[in-house]
Design an enzyme around this catalytic site. Structure first.
Site, PDB file in Angstrom:
ATOM      1  N   TYR A   1       0.856  -1.233  -0.040  1.00 37.37           N
ATOM      2  CA  TYR A   1      -0.252  -0.156  -0.113  1.00 37.37           C
ATOM      3  C   TYR A   1       0.860   1.174  -0.029  1.00 37.37           C
ATOM      4  O   TYR A   1       1.801   1.463   0.998  1.00 37.37           O
ATOM      5  CB  TYR A   1      -0.999  -0.030   1.297  1.00 37.37           C
ATOM      6  CG  TYR A   1      -2.103   0.991   1.258  1.00 37.37           C
ATOM      7  CD1 TYR A   1      -3.149   0.969   0.549  1.00 37.37           C
ATOM      8  CD2 TYR A   1      -1.957   2.228   2.132  1.00 37.37           C
ATOM      9  CE1 TYR A   1      -4.103   1.686   0.708  1.00 37.37           C
ATOM     10  CE2 TYR A   1      -2.598   3.190   2.098  1.00 37.37           C
ATOM     11  CZ  TYR A   1      -3.862   2.959   1.501  1.00 37.37           C
ATOM     12  OH  TYR A   1      -5.035   3.841   1.510  1.00 37.37           O
TER      13      TYR A   1
ATOM     14  N   SER B   1       1.368  -7.750   2.594  1.00 38.06           N
ATOM     15  CA  SER B   1       0.544  -6.734   2.828  1.00 38.06           C
ATOM     16  C   SER B   1      -0.606  -6.379   1.617  1.00 38.06           C
ATOM     17  O   SER B   1      -1.400  -7.431   1.272  1.00 38.06           O
ATOM     18  CB  SER B   1       1.341  -5.491   2.995  1.00 38.06           C
ATOM     19  OG  SER B   1       0.412  -4.544   3.731  1.00 38.06           O
TER      20      SER B   1
ATOM     21  N   ASP C   1       1.564  -8.324  14.558  1.00 38.68           N
ATOM     22  CA  ASP C   1       1.140  -7.408  13.321  1.00 38.68           C
ATOM     23  C   ASP C   1       0.021  -6.527  13.725  1.00 38.68           C
ATOM     24  O   ASP C   1      -1.240  -6.926  13.585  1.00 38.68           O
ATOM     25  CB  ASP C   1       0.896  -7.969  12.063  1.00 38.68           C
ATOM     26  CG  ASP C   1       0.893  -7.267  11.110  1.00 38.68           C
ATOM     27  OD1 ASP C   1       0.849  -6.143  11.164  1.00 38.68           O
ATOM     28  OD2 ASP C   1       0.930  -7.727   9.715  1.00 38.68           O
TER      29      ASP C   1
ATOM     30  N   HIS D   1       4.455  -6.379  11.329  1.00 32.71           N
ATOM     31  CA  HIS D   1       4.158  -6.357   9.937  1.00 32.71           C
ATOM     32  C   HIS D   1       5.342  -6.789   9.134  1.00 32.71           C
ATOM     33  O   HIS D   1       5.139  -7.284   7.955  1.00 32.71           O
ATOM     34  CB  HIS D   1       3.637  -4.914   9.443  1.00 32.71           C
ATOM     35  CG  HIS D   1       2.886  -4.957   8.243  1.00 32.71           C
ATOM     36  ND1 HIS D   1       1.855  -5.775   7.991  1.00 32.71           N
ATOM     37  CD2 HIS D   1       3.065  -4.417   7.008  1.00 32.71           C
ATOM     38  CE1 HIS D   1       1.120  -5.519   6.907  1.00 32.71           C
ATOM     39  NE2 HIS D   1       2.100  -4.555   6.268  1.00 32.71           N
TER      40      HIS D   1
END
Length: 322
Positions: free
Chosen positions: A91, A187, A273, A303
Site C-alpha cells: 500500500y 500486505s 502485526d 508487519h
C-alpha cells in the site's frame, strides 16, 4: 507491540462466518469481461546498469483497458522460457526503479512487478501509473476509501482487475513459461495475490505474507493504523455510509477469494502485526481451499513478519513446485 490478537491455538482454528454477496462471482466475471481486449500494449528495453539482469518497461491493459506499467526482469543471456513470478507491491508503493526488486530474477525466474495505479507517494521510489477514475470516485485521503460507497466505483475493483491482467500479460511476454506462473505479495500485495488466486484457476503457486484485505471488518475493529484506520476515519465523517461501505468491502474481501483458489499456497504472518492483524490473515489461510498450503508464523514480529528469513523459506518452497 505486545501480542494483542487471538492466541495461536485459536488462530489455527479461526474460520469466521463472513457474509458473501449472492452475486460475488457474477460481479467479478462481469468486471473481468469488461476488461477484455489487448493485454500487452508496449514493451521496450529499460537500462538498469546491471550486468546480470535484462529489464523491460512493460505497459499492459488493465481495468477498462487503461494502461498499467510494470517492470519485466529476467536473468541476462537466457533465451529459454523460465518459470515466472508476478509480484504485487504494498500500500502506497509504486513499482519504483528497475533495480529495486531482484530476488526472484536472481533465483532464475522471469519476474513482472506490477505498478499500483494511483499509488507510489508514501514510500519507495514512486510509481508511473495514474488512476484516471480517481478524480470521479469520491473518498480519501488514501486509495482504500476511493469510491468506497459502491463496489462498481471502488478503487480495489480496478486494482484487482489490474492484478489479474498482469498475469495475462506475463503469459504473452517472451521468455516466461505461461504454464508456470506464481503470484506473490506482501500486505496489499498479499491481498492482491489472494484475489488473483480466486479469479484465475491455473496458477502454479501463491505466496502471501501479512495479507491486507482479509476479514476487513474485523481488521477495522482491531487497528487504528492505516490502511484500515482510514476506513474508520472515513466512517467517522460519513456516519450514514456504513451499510454501503461494508457492502462494497464484501466484494473485495480476500477470504472469499481464498475459498475459490486452486493453487498451492505459502503464507507468513507476524503474530504482533498491528497493521494487518493476525486473525484476519488466518481467516484467509484457514478458508484457503487447496490442501497444499503452509503457514509460517513469527511470534515476536509485526508487519515485517519473518523478513529475509521468510523470503528464504519462500524460495525453498517454490522451487520444487515451479
Amino acid at each position: 507491540m505486545a501480542a494483542f490478537d487471538l492466541p495461536l491455538d485459536r488462530l489455527e482454528r479461526y474460520v469466521p462466518d463472513l457474509v458473501e454477496p449472492d452475486d460475488f462471482d457474477a460481479f467479478w466475471a462481469k468486471t473481468l469481461d469488461a476488461a477484455a481486449g489487448p493485454v500487452v500494449l508496449d514493451v521496450r528495453p529499460e537500462p538498469n546498469e546491471l550486468a546480470l539482469f535484462d529489464c523491460w518497461d512493460v505497459t499492459f491493459g488493465g481495468f477498462d483497458g487503461q494502461p498499467v506499467r510494470a517492470w519485466y526482469t529476467r536473468p541476462a543471456a537466457r533465451s529459454d522460457a523460465l518459470p515466472a513470478v508476478v509480484e504485487f507491491a504494498g500500500y502506497g508503493r509504486g513499482r519504483g526503479l528497475p533495480h529495486e526488486r531482484l530476488t526472484w530474477p536472481a533465483a532464475g525466474y522471469a519476474h513482472l512487478l506490477m505498478d499500483n495505479r494511483g499509488q507510489g507517494d508514501l514510500y519507495g521510489c514512486g510509481g508511473d501509473t495514474p488512476d484516471p477514475v480517481s478524480g470521479t470516485a469520491m473518498g480519501g485521503p488514501g486509495v482504500v476509501t476511493r469510491g468506497i460507497r459502491s463496489p462498481h466505483d471502488y478503487y480495489y475493483r480496478r486494482l484487482i482487475t489490474d492484478a489479474v491482467r498482469a498475469v495475462l500479460a506475463l503469459r504473452e511476454l517472451p521468455g516466461a513459461d505461461p504454464a508456470r506462473i506464481a503470484v506473490i505479495g506482501n500486505s496489499q500485495g498479499g491481498g492482491l495475490a489472494l484475489a488473483v488466486a480466486g479469479l484465475l484457476p491455473d496458477l502454479a503457486a501463491v505466496l502471501v505474507s501479512a495479507p491486507f484485505l482479509c476479514h476487513i471488518r474485523r481488521a477495522v475493529d482491531l487497528t487504528d493504523l492505516a490502511p484500515y484506520g482510514e476506513i474508520a476515519t472515513y466512517l467517522s465523517v460519513h456516519r450514514d455510509a456504513e451499510p454501503e461501505v461494508w457492502n462494497t468491502l464484501s466484494y473485495m474481501d480476500a477470504v472469499h477469494f481464498a475459498r475459490r483458489a486452486t493453487a498451492p499456497a505459502h503464507f507468513g504472518i507476524g503474530l504482533r502485526d498491528t497493521v494487518c492483524p493476525p486473525s484476519t490473515g488466518f481467516a484467509a489461510y484457514n478458508s484457503y481451499a487447496p490442501a497444499d498450503k503452509i503457514m509460517h508464523t513469527y511470534p515476536y514480529n509485526g508487519h515485517e513478519h519473518g523478513d529475509a528469513v521468510h523470503v528464504r523459506r519462500q524460495l525453498r518452497w517454490l522451487a520444487p513446485r515451479h
